[in-house]
Structures are given as C-alpha cells and as structure tokens.
Design a protein around this motif. Structure first.
Motif, PDB file in Angstrom:
ATOM      1  N   ARG A 134      -5.937  -4.612  -5.532  1.00  0.00           N
ATOM      2  CA  ARG A 134      -6.638  -4.669  -4.244  1.00  0.00           C
ATOM      3  C   ARG A 134      -7.623  -3.508  -4.104  1.00  0.00           C
ATOM      4  NH1 ARG A 134      -3.503  -5.623   1.372  1.00  0.00           N
ATOM      5  NH2 ARG A 134      -2.305  -3.827   0.665  1.00  0.00           N
ATOM      6  N   THR A 150     -13.738  -4.065   4.746  1.00  0.00           N
ATOM      7  CA  THR A 150     -13.497  -5.308   4.019  1.00  0.00           C
ATOM      8  C   THR A 150     -12.580  -5.013   2.840  1.00  0.00           C
ATOM      9  OG1 THR A 150     -14.550  -7.254   3.022  1.00  0.00           O
ATOM     10  CG2 THR A 150     -15.468  -5.080   2.446  1.00  0.00           C
ATOM     11  N   GLU A 151     -12.214  -6.050   2.132  1.00  0.00           N
ATOM     12  CA  GLU A 151     -11.401  -5.887   0.938  1.00  0.00           C
ATOM     13  C   GLU A 151     -11.669  -7.037  -0.022  1.00  0.00           C
ATOM     14  OE1 GLU A 151      -7.091  -7.665   1.045  1.00  0.00           O
ATOM     15  OE2 GLU A 151      -7.332  -6.428   2.844  1.00  0.00           O
ATOM     16  N   LYS A 166       0.805  -1.227   0.000  1.00  0.00           N
ATOM     17  CA  LYS A 166       0.000   0.000   0.000  1.00  0.00           C
ATOM     18  C   LYS A 166       0.837   1.276   0.000  1.00  0.00           C
ATOM     19  CE  LYS A 166      -3.027  -1.164   3.310  1.00  0.00           C
ATOM     20  NZ  LYS A 166      -4.235  -1.096   4.157  1.00  0.00           N
ATOM     21  N   ALA A 168     -12.310 -11.477   0.902  1.00  0.00           N
ATOM     22  CA  ALA A 168     -11.476 -10.812   1.903  1.00  0.00           C
ATOM     23  C   ALA A 168     -10.401 -11.702   2.516  1.00  0.00           C
ATOM     24  CB  ALA A 168     -12.364 -10.220   2.996  1.00  0.00           C
ATOM     25  N   ARG A 212      -6.493 -10.915   1.905  1.00  0.00           N
ATOM     26  CA  ARG A 212      -5.566 -10.486   2.956  1.00  0.00           C
ATOM     27  C   ARG A 212      -4.340 -11.390   3.022  1.00  0.00           C
ATOM     28  NH1 ARG A 212     -10.606  -9.829   6.112  1.00  0.00           N
ATOM     29  NH2 ARG A 212     -11.133  -7.599   6.078  1.00  0.00           N
ATOM     30  N   GLU A 271     -10.288  -1.793  -1.196  1.00  0.00           N
ATOM     31  CA  GLU A 271     -10.598  -1.765   0.228  1.00  0.00           C
ATOM     32  C   GLU A 271     -11.680  -0.733   0.503  1.00  0.00           C
ATOM     33  OE1 GLU A 271      -6.704  -2.664   2.731  1.00  0.00           O
ATOM     34  OE2 GLU A 271      -6.395  -0.971   1.361  1.00  0.00           O
ATOM     35  N   VAL A 277     -16.734  -1.576  -2.377  1.00  0.00           N
ATOM     36  CA  VAL A 277     -15.848  -2.556  -2.994  1.00  0.00           C
ATOM     37  C   VAL A 277     -16.558  -3.252  -4.154  1.00  0.00           C
ATOM     38  CG1 VAL A 277     -14.631  -4.745  -2.614  1.00  0.00           C
ATOM     39  CG2 VAL A 277     -14.441  -2.909  -0.932  1.00  0.00           C
ATOM     40  N   ARG A 319      -9.139   1.217   9.726  1.00  0.00           N
ATOM     41  CA  ARG A 319      -8.964   0.003   8.934  1.00  0.00           C
ATOM     42  C   ARG A 319     -10.178  -0.205   8.040  1.00  0.00           C
ATOM     43  NH1 ARG A 319      -9.452  -5.886  10.090  1.00  0.00           N
ATOM     44  NH2 ARG A 319      -7.661  -6.952   9.142  1.00  0.00           N
ATOM     45  N   ALA A 320      -9.953  -0.649   6.834  1.00  0.00           N
ATOM     46  CA  ALA A 320     -11.058  -0.883   5.900  1.00  0.00           C
ATOM     47  C   ALA A 320     -11.999  -1.947   6.452  1.00  0.00           C
ATOM     48  CB  ALA A 320     -10.518  -1.318   4.544  1.00  0.00           C
TER      49      ALA A 320
END
Length: 405
Positions: free
Chosen positions: A243, A186-187, A120, A273, A277, A245, A251, A183-184
């Motif tokens: 990616r 989800t991703e 990132k 997700a 991750r 997020e 998303v 923090r996101a």
C-alpha cells in the motif's frame, strides 16, 4: 441469568464496581459485545455494560487531539475525524464479522482493552502508541488518570500501555485521549501476482526497506484471495499487496519506483484508491475467514519466519493462511474444526518463537484451551501482581485471559 448493570456515567460506574466488590459479584465487562466471543469465557454472573458512557468530550483538529468516552463506537469516531481530513492511524481492526456479528459495533473501550491495530501497524504502531492519556476506574472502585491531553507529555507512569491489551481485567477506561493524524489524500496498492509465500515475504521485505514508504504489506495465497470479496480485485492468483499513501504525484512516483525495483521479473499491477481501501479493510478485518465457525488463529512471529512456519505446520495440519505486517502476522483457519492448539504452538516454537491467539472457537473449546499465549512463569507472576494491584477482589472479567486470573 445475572443482572445487567448499565452505568450512565463515571459516577455510576464507580458505584457499580464498589457494589460488586461488597457483594463479591464478579462482572463481565462489555461495550457493544463485538469481541465478547474472543478470549476465555468470563467467569461472572453479572454483566457490566459500558455502552451508555459514550460521546466525544473534546476534539481539537488543529492540535491533532481527540478525547472520547469509552462506550463510543469506533465507527462514529472514524466518521468524525474523517470529516476533518484526519484518521486513527493505527487502523483499528473490526472483529465483528469474523466472530459472526455485525460490523461497526466496536467501541473505544474495546480499542484499549484489545490494543487494536490493523495493517498500518508496521508504520504507525498499535492503539497504545496513539494514546496520550486516559481516565479509568480500577477494580478497587477508584478513579485515576494517566497521561494528559498533549502530544509531549511525560507525567507519571505509562499506565495506558499497561491497560492496553489487558482485556478489561485491570481497570475500565471511561475516557481516552488520542493523537490523530492527517488522512492521506489518496492511496494505491501495488499488486504482485503469482508469488509463492517465500517469494512474497522477500518481496515485501525488499519493498519495506526501500524509499517507497510502503504503509502496509500483505500476502494472500489464492485460497484466501478468492474469498476476499472486493470488486475490482482479481482473486484468482496468489496476491502480494503493497500500500502507498499520500499526495497523488507522490503515490505515482513511488509506484514507478517499486515497479523499477522489481523489474521485469515481477509484473507489478496497480489498484486505485477505491479498490485499494476496500481491499485493505478486508485484510484488516480478516474477511477471507469470516462467515463460518471454523477455528481461527492469529500468530505473530518474525516476518521472515512466516513461510517456513506455514510450510512446517502444513505437514501435520490442514488449514488456510494469509499474511499481514510484511509476513509478521499470520492468520490461520483450520479446516477440520479442531483448534489443534498443542500442535500449532509447537510449530510456533520451531519457528523461533512468537505469540498465537485463538481468535475464533466454540465456548467449550475456549474454556478448555489457552486462548492467549501462555506466559513464562516470571511473566505470569508479574501479571498476577499487576492484577492484585488494580483488581485485588478479582471482579473485572475474571478468567478471560487465563484460568484463575
């Protein structure tokens, strides 16, 4: 074998540094040793172990500010902020597995010394971009502070940036204040299978330039994809990874936008997700190249230059490669056991310039080969003057970055 000094606090550390100056005893500085085999072997007879200077000083989740002592494990800090729905957005790499050590041993001091970052970095920058302030002990045995504990702080010179990436050769941080980010929720990862290196970089560049807010982009040629070792990820094809997020609906919307962007020409797949991750942790920590002792290089160059650099180098060297940072970071694992430093750095020059760091090699090789990119004479002179200001006696990690420095 020299003595190991293990200060319990900043006062002990000052005494240890002043003793080393008075006795002319250079010190090898370590936290938990996760990056001890990265860089030139330190020319010192004594070890300064900072792992006991550990613990969280203050954490204000509502203010997005965390102050932590240098010996604190990164893994401990990441668990703490995750409990509050936050993260270290620069995503610090864990060099341990790549260097044959256990994961999770890196410390906050190592974050500063190595200026760590992960996939990132494209979106959030490296460690130095998230440090609000620090307190440190110089090679003179003097305590100093730089920055502060608020996001908007312009007090004094930007010494944290000078110390980030200095590998403990200028001063030793005792506590560091970071800004943390939410923090996101989800991703997901968009997987574009079967692309060549050049096609992958063009696709990553296109995605990064879109409105999809891609937070990381990497390309794993099949040889690297096969070694990624993540359940739910099919490593039998070249894999280009993007990616996404944020909140779930966002998303979903951005995944559809990317799928439309590439159209029928590329069959975009979605990794949810948990798989996403785990996959990005493996990319972050260079896990495809972990598990042996073959030389590994970390090459930073212009993203669009990556495929041509790899193709050009493949004419003279045998290696595996994969790309991070949308092509701007190329990891190379040489297959014949020889780091081939001269040939590799000549390849970097032909690609338009960049930085090549020998991340993994034997003690003997790291003694004889410039591990970090050699600096031009004017910059090398500036580095020496900076070293003279912070550590005139040359007791902190002498020789780690360059012979005689």
């Amino acid at each position: 074998m020299g003595e190991t000094l293990k200060p319990r606090d900043e006062k002990d550390l000052v005494e240890a540094v002043r003793w080393a100056i008075s006795e002319d005893h250079p010190l090898e500085v370590i936290g938990q040793g996760s990056k001890r085999d990265l860089g030139r072997p330190v020319q010192a007879g004594h070890v300064l172990d900072l792992s006991a200077i550990s613990g969280v000083e203050t954490y204000e989740p509502a203010e997005l500010v965390l102050t932590v002592r240098a010996g604190t494990p990164i893994a401990e800090v990441e668990r703490l902020v995750e409990e509050h729905g936050q993260e270290l957005a620069f995503e610090p790499m864990d060099y341990g597995p790549l260097l044959g050590r256990e994961p999770g041993l890196g410390t906050i001091g190592g974050v500063v010394g190595a200026n760590l970052s992960g996939p990132k970095r494209l979106k959030h920058g490296a460690a130095r971009d998230h440090i609000l302030g620090l307190q440190a002990v110089s090679g003179r045995g003097e305590v100093f502070k730089a920055g502060g504990k608020v996001v908007k702080n312009v007090t004094g010179y930007d010494l944290p940036r000078a110390l980030c990436g200095s590998w403990g050769t200028l001063a030793l941080a005792t506590s560091v204040t970071f800004k943390v980010l939410p923090r996101a929720q989800t991703e997901a990862t968009v997987l574009l299978p079967g692309l060549s290196d050049a096609e992958a970089v063009r696709s990553m560049t296109r995605a990064m330039g879109s409105s999809a807010e891609v937070s990381a982009a990497a390309h794993l040629p099949r040889e690297a994809a096969e070694k990624i070792g993540v359940d739910g990820f099919d490593g039998t094809k070249d894999a280009t990874l993007l990616r996404l997020e944020g909140f779930g609906p966002s998303v979903d919307y951005r995944f559809d936008a990317l799928r439309k962007l590439f159209g029928d020409a590329i069959a975009a797949e979605r990794l949810e997700a948990d798989v996403s991750r785990a996959l990005w942790r493996a990319v972050r920590d260079c896990l495809p190249f972990a598990g042996d002792d073959a030389p590994v290089w970390r090459v930073s160059l212009a993203p669009t230059a990556g495929p041509a650099f790899v193709a050009d180098l493949s004419r003279v060297l045998a290696f595996e490669a994969f790309y991070d940072w949308s092509g701007g970071l190329v990891w190379l694992r040489l297959k014949d056991g020889d780091p081939q430093a001269e040939a590799l750095r000549e390849g970097v020059k032909r690609a338009g310039g960049g930085h090549a760091t020998l991340v993994r090699a034997s003690h003997a090789v790291r003694t004889s080969v410039p591990v970090f990119e050699p600096q031009p004479k004017p910059l090398a002179g500036l580095s020496r003057r900076l070293k003279q200001q912070f550590d005139p006696s040359g007791i902190l990690n002498p020789g780690r970055m360059a012979s005689g420095l």
